[in-house]
Design an enzyme around this catalytic site. Sequence first.
Site, PDB file in Angstrom:
ATOM      1  N   CYS A  73       0.831  -1.217   0.000  1.00  0.00           N
ATOM      2  CA  CYS A  73       0.000   0.000   0.000  1.00  0.00           C
ATOM      3  C   CYS A  73       0.857   1.255   0.000  1.00  0.00           C
ATOM      4  CB  CYS A  73      -0.921   0.016   1.226  1.00  0.00           C
ATOM      5  SG  CYS A  73      -2.072  -1.348   1.245  1.00  0.00           S
ATOM      6  N   ARG A  96      -7.880  -3.930  -3.478  1.00  0.00           N
ATOM      7  CA  ARG A  96      -7.311  -2.786  -4.225  1.00  0.00           C
ATOM      8  C   ARG A  96      -8.212  -2.491  -5.416  1.00  0.00           C
ATOM      9  NH1 ARG A  96      -2.293  -2.553  -1.887  1.00  0.00           N
ATOM     10  NH2 ARG A  96      -1.664  -4.536  -0.981  1.00  0.00           N
TER      11      ARG A  96
HETATM   12  C1  BEZ Z   1       0.450  -4.587   1.820  1.00  0.00           C
HETATM   13  O1  BEZ Z   1       1.618  -4.891   1.814  1.00  0.00           O
HETATM   14  O2  BEZ Z   1       0.066  -3.487   1.426  1.00  0.00           O
HETATM   15  C2  BEZ Z   1      -0.569  -5.584   2.271  1.00  0.00           C
HETATM   16  C3  BEZ Z   1      -0.344  -6.903   2.026  1.00  0.00           C
HETATM   17  C4  BEZ Z   1      -1.291  -7.842   2.441  1.00  0.00           C
HETATM   18  C5  BEZ Z   1      -2.422  -7.427   3.101  1.00  0.00           C
HETATM   19  C6  BEZ Z   1      -2.661  -6.087   3.297  1.00  0.00           C
HETATM   20  C7  BEZ Z   1      -1.734  -5.160   2.880  1.00  0.00           C
END
Ligand code: BEZ
Length: 218
Positions: A54, A131
């Site tokens: 993110c 996403r």
């Molecule tokens: C992330 O790295 O943004 C992420 C990965 C898995 C679940 C939620 C966020």
Amino acid sequence: MEQETKEFNIMPRIGDQAPDFEAVTTKGTIKFSEFAKDKWVVLFSHPADFTPVCTTEMSGFAQRKGEFEALNTELMGLSIDSIHSHLAWVNNVKQNTGVYFDFPIIADIDMKVSKLYGMLQPNESETAAVRAVFFIDPSKKIRLVMYYPLNVGRNMDEILRALEALQVSDANGVAMPLNWKKGDRVIVPPPKNLDELQERIDGDYPEKIDFYLVKKDL
Ligand code: BEZ
């Protein structure tokens, strides 16, 4: 196991009016129908603040904000986090990298907006938004939707390319071929009557496979 659907089954589709909402964001409380009048909006969700993928995505949106502005487009992010978490994350990334998330990020702690937009897909996660990216035109109609899972980041070049493709298509009444990018030839819509059919056959076009696949330069 039975798939989870009820309560989460609202999925705004291409062609639908974007559902209206009022939400707390990092830029104050915003009523969506009054946001970015006469502009396009790219409304996107991310699973959680202070997570690595993110952070790369939000930084990507922030670093290319000028390119969205050049396409008359405002950005708006969302996650199921509190406003306090958002503020701390925005500040943390700014301090660590110098990148500032200078667009509203919705603190959707009650999941109201996520559910309204089908961003909460409970067989992927019951607590984090996937996403999602909604491309919303100035009449607040949804024109394109992307959904990515939690573990794969999006592609900023593709988000900008798709946005520009929508706008060029609208402005010129043409369609965009595979991998179209600015400057490439565009597709003349297939004929809808015999006169148009004859025009496609006889017309002087730089690229013609047959009457139904004709390209021109803009
Ligand atoms: C992330 O790295 O943004 C992420 C990965 C898995 C679940 C939620 C966020």
